[in-house]
Write an enzyme that holds these catalytic residues in place. Sequence first.
Site, PDB file in Angstrom:
ATOM      1  N   GLU A  78     -36.902  38.180  11.352  1.00  0.00           N
ATOM      2  CA  GLU A  78     -37.085  38.731  12.703  1.00  0.00           C
ATOM      3  C   GLU A  78     -38.576  38.914  12.963  1.00  0.00           C
ATOM      4  OE1 GLU A  78     -35.561  39.434  15.615  1.00  0.00           O
ATOM      5  OE2 GLU A  78     -37.442  40.370  16.212  1.00  0.00           O
ATOM      6  N   ASP A 105     -43.093  35.394  12.180  1.00  0.00           N
ATOM      7  CA  ASP A 105     -42.700  34.221  12.969  1.00  0.00           C
ATOM      8  C   ASP A 105     -41.954  33.208  12.087  1.00  0.00           C
ATOM      9  OD1 ASP A 105     -42.659  31.808  14.433  1.00  0.00           O
ATOM     10  OD2 ASP A 105     -44.446  32.417  15.544  1.00  0.00           O
ATOM     11  N   ASP A 128     -34.524  33.435  21.824  1.00  0.00           N
ATOM     12  CA  ASP A 128     -34.899  33.679  23.229  1.00  0.00           C
ATOM     13  C   ASP A 128     -34.829  32.367  24.011  1.00  0.00           C
ATOM     14  OD1 ASP A 128     -35.435  36.446  22.922  1.00  0.00           O
ATOM     15  OD2 ASP A 128     -37.323  35.923  21.936  1.00  0.00           O
TER      16      ASP A 128
HETATM   17  C1  LIG Z   1     -32.253  37.435  22.178  1.00  0.00           C
HETATM   18  S1  LIG Z   1     -32.681  38.241  20.705  1.00  0.00           S
HETATM   19  C2  LIG Z   1     -31.238  37.953  19.668  1.00  0.00           C
HETATM   20  C3  LIG Z   1     -31.113  38.984  18.556  1.00  0.00           C
HETATM   21  C4  LIG Z   1     -29.840  38.874  17.719  1.00  0.00           C
HETATM   22  N1  LIG Z   1     -29.705  37.568  17.104  1.00  0.00           N
HETATM   23  C5  LIG Z   1     -28.608  39.207  18.513  1.00  0.00           C
HETATM   24  O1  LIG Z   1     -27.771  38.314  18.694  1.00  0.00           O
HETATM   25  O2  LIG Z   1     -28.488  40.368  18.945  1.00  0.00           O
HETATM   26  C6  LIG Z   1     -33.876  37.121  20.035  1.00  0.00           C
HETATM   27  C7  LIG Z   1     -34.632  37.674  18.832  1.00  0.00           C
HETATM   28  O3  LIG Z   1     -35.435  36.644  18.285  1.00  0.00           O
HETATM   29  C8  LIG Z   1     -36.667  37.201  17.874  1.00  0.00           C
HETATM   30  N2  LIG Z   1     -37.647  36.100  17.812  1.00  0.00           N
HETATM   31  C9  LIG Z   1     -38.218  35.473  18.862  1.00  0.00           C
HETATM   32  N3  LIG Z   1     -39.067  34.522  18.443  1.00  0.00           N
HETATM   33  C10 LIG Z   1     -39.018  34.535  17.067  1.00  0.00           C
HETATM   34  C11 LIG Z   1     -39.697  33.811  16.068  1.00  0.00           C
HETATM   35  N4  LIG Z   1     -40.592  32.851  16.368  1.00  0.00           N
HETATM   36  N5  LIG Z   1     -39.422  34.099  14.771  1.00  0.00           N
HETATM   37  C12 LIG Z   1     -38.518  35.073  14.461  1.00  0.00           C
HETATM   38  N6  LIG Z   1     -37.862  35.803  15.385  1.00  0.00           N
HETATM   39  C13 LIG Z   1     -38.102  35.540  16.674  1.00  0.00           C
HETATM   40  C14 LIG Z   1     -36.958  38.237  18.928  1.00  0.00           C
HETATM   41  O4  LIG Z   1     -37.879  39.209  18.484  1.00  0.00           O
HETATM   42  C15 LIG Z   1     -35.562  38.821  19.181  1.00  0.00           C
HETATM   43  O5  LIG Z   1     -35.291  39.927  18.358  1.00  0.00           O
END
Ligand SMILES: C[S@@+](CC[C@H](N)C(=O)[O-])C[C@H]1O[C@@H](n2cnc3c(N)ncnc32)[C@H](O)[C@@H]1O
Length: 222
Positions: A78, A105, A128
């Site tokens: 995350e 990341d 996202d």
């Molecule tokens: C829409 S949320 C989904 C969270 C979870 N999977 C759920 O279903 O509740 C997207 C998550 O991806 C994380 N995220 C975005 N870009 C990322 C990256 N490059 N590497 C790791 N995590 C990332 C964001 O911080 C966020 O917590």
Amino acid sequence: MELRIPFSWEERRPVLLEKFFYLPSLYDGHENWQKIPWNDDRLFGNDRPVALECCSGNGQWICQKAKEEPDLNWVALELRFDRARKIWGCLQRERIPNLFVLCGDARLFARHYLPKETISRLYVNFPDPWPKKRHAKHRLLQRPFVDEAAELLLSGAEGFFVTDDPPYANEIVTTLTTSPFWRALLPSPHYKCNPEDYGRSFFLDLWKQKGKSIHLIHFQKR
Ligand SMILES: C[S@@+](CC[C@H](N)C(=O)[O-])C[C@H]1O[C@@H](n2cnc3c(N)ncnc32)[C@H](O)[C@@H]1O
């Protein structure tokens, strides 16, 4: 709340302690890192298969999976520290020995930190969607990430990609079907909608409540 970043911004560096690996943003020494095998005592200390979830959010889905499937080692990845800390809190509170948290990341972890050809299952749950055209370049599931993620997987390992956003679902399918590393496991259009028993997450519950279709894209590493 006990888990804090143990250095000032100027001294930022990757840190691995107590089942938590923190990779700060805007750090430029990735090449100096020696990759650590999953059976190292600082990670899992055993040779069980490893499942990696990217974009874990608050970790509801992966904490449940780790409890349901204790014979697998589960890795939550995350970007945001506050969310990764919640996952770590769950791991500590509920004493989940087969769970490890990576904070940073996913693209950097895949490229520089995770050992290649070691992962048995990859999940990316509700990355996202960046729905505006001019923001689409920020989407995680495009090249080179999908190919670098494939390099982490054992041959034949499966990848599960879930989104509520139909244009993103189609883009993911196109990216994977045109990649030399991936093979579709579902017939065209290569996803199924509203899979049962996939587990629960904050965003899965939210989108279901709003009546959105959940697309599950299922591929395999060639
Ligand atoms: C829409 S949320 C989904 C969270 C979870 N999977 C759920 O279903 O509740 C997207 C998550 O991806 C994380 N995220 C975005 N870009 C990322 C990256 N490059 N590497 C790791 N995590 C990332 C964001 O911080 C966020 O917590």
